[in-house]
Design an enzyme around this catalytic site. Sequence first.
Site, PDB file in Angstrom:
ATOM      1  N   VAL A   1      45.568  43.862  40.913  1.00 47.09           N
ATOM      2  CA  VAL A   1      46.067  45.166  40.462  1.00 47.09           C
ATOM      3  C   VAL A   1      47.226  45.003  39.493  1.00 47.09           C
ATOM      4  CG1 VAL A   1      47.179  47.311  41.213  1.00 47.09           C
ATOM      5  CG2 VAL A   1      45.265  46.375  42.520  1.00 47.09           C
TER       6      VAL A   1
ATOM      7  N   LYS B   1      44.313  57.627  48.452  1.00 48.44           N
ATOM      8  CA  LYS B   1      43.576  56.375  48.287  1.00 48.44           C
ATOM      9  C   LYS B   1      42.771  56.041  49.544  1.00 48.44           C
ATOM     10  CE  LYS B   1      42.134  52.483  46.620  1.00 48.44           C
ATOM     11  NZ  LYS B   1      42.981  51.403  46.152  1.00 48.44           N
TER      12      LYS B   1
ATOM     13  N   CYS C   1      39.029  45.898  49.325  1.00 51.96           N
ATOM     14  CA  CYS C   1      39.510  47.270  49.519  1.00 51.96           C
ATOM     15  C   CYS C   1      38.820  48.006  50.664  1.00 51.96           C
ATOM     16  CB  CYS C   1      39.341  48.067  48.222  1.00 51.96           C
ATOM     17  SG  CYS C   1      40.451  47.546  46.905  1.00 51.96           S
TER      18      CYS C   1
END
Length: 438
Positions: free
Chosen positions: A11, A206, A262
């Site tokens: 990221v 998120k 993720c």
Amino acid sequence: MRLTVIGTGYVGAVHAACLAELGHEVLGVDLDTERIAALAAGRPPFYEPGLGAMLRRTVDAGRLRFSGSLAEAAGFADTHFVCVGTPQLPDSGAADLRHVESAVTGLTAPLHRTPYDHVLIVGKSTVPVGTADRLARDLPAHAEIAWNPEFLREGCAVRDTLCPERIVAGVSSAWAEARLRQVYATLLEAGAPFIGTDPATAELVKLASNSFLATKVSFINAMSEICDATGADVLTLAAAMGADPRIGPRFLAPGLGFGGSCLPKDIRAFAARAEALGLGKSVAFLREVDEINTRQRRRTVEFARRLAGGTFTERHIAILGAAFKPDSDDIRDSAALAVAETIRRLGARVRVHDPEAVDNARAAHPALQYALDVAKACEQADVVLHLTEWPQYRELDPVALASVVRVPALLDTRHTLDTRAWRAAGWTVRAPGRPRLD
């Protein structure tokens, strides 16, 4: 603007390069000296389309440089993005926040000596709701914290950053929102939606989004199991469901399930945080979502065993794909490698091919065998398993490949190959959730 990005993993490296591409002067900070040296030379430490060229361009232009010093970061800018990892704790599903806490704590001390009157720390890491409020308690009076979650998809992260579907900013002051609007001014002028909210809601966005997407994947895979039992066709089912605009086709792709850094850890962390809040029943379904996803790996192994004649002993199995998804060399929680390792432990000789992830896979799974071309991977194979949907695999010639295998048997877990062409070339083809046509 002058900005810092703390943490230059996946990221952080993408975010730093893209901020510099937007015209900002950016300092990337990381304790990993080898990574810093590679990035400063314009070499990303992972595969991501378009990132290498952008790194070299922005480094050469002088808009992007790297350091190992948080003290230098504190003196460089008044806005700091925290992009460190939040892996799953080894003894539970909860998120490990040590890297986030260390980054904020390490930045706090030199902030007391910063020349800036007002400082903004912007979290981009995926964290449990309430993290920003807790971290804010220990900040100096002239500093505040905001949360600006990332929504990157590996393989198209540069595009996702420069052409975002939304920018979510969880802030506690009008100054912080104005600052973030200034950071993203070019994107906002291009039409990117800006959603201003509080930090807790931004943190939830998120986790809630990833949980919903994981639920869609597991739902269609559960339907695939029903299709196998009834003779129905999961691809037609998914297309018909996705034609409903209330449902939509995205993430209704049946197959081996989700992996990566993720979705698996995020749904577990979300469930763990809900339980800590006494609300475990509210997201209890996420445990079943996780179980359905894991079950796809076991089902794939069983499909492969049947194709191999009921046993893996003395069988050669070719694996097409090691990365958890195409256009990436990321093998974290790779379903493909989990299947490959299970089959190896059950007695098969397993050879793996992947266009980008072989080096990472070999380092993590040295007991597996690897090949740099598909024909070599499939040499004398009793079964070929298609486990990662790289576009290169759609271009394979089934006639040519049939000449190198021992038994022309294919398991297409990703439903992206032209199974009619493979059958016409003499292959026995199985695809979970699809009726047998041979």
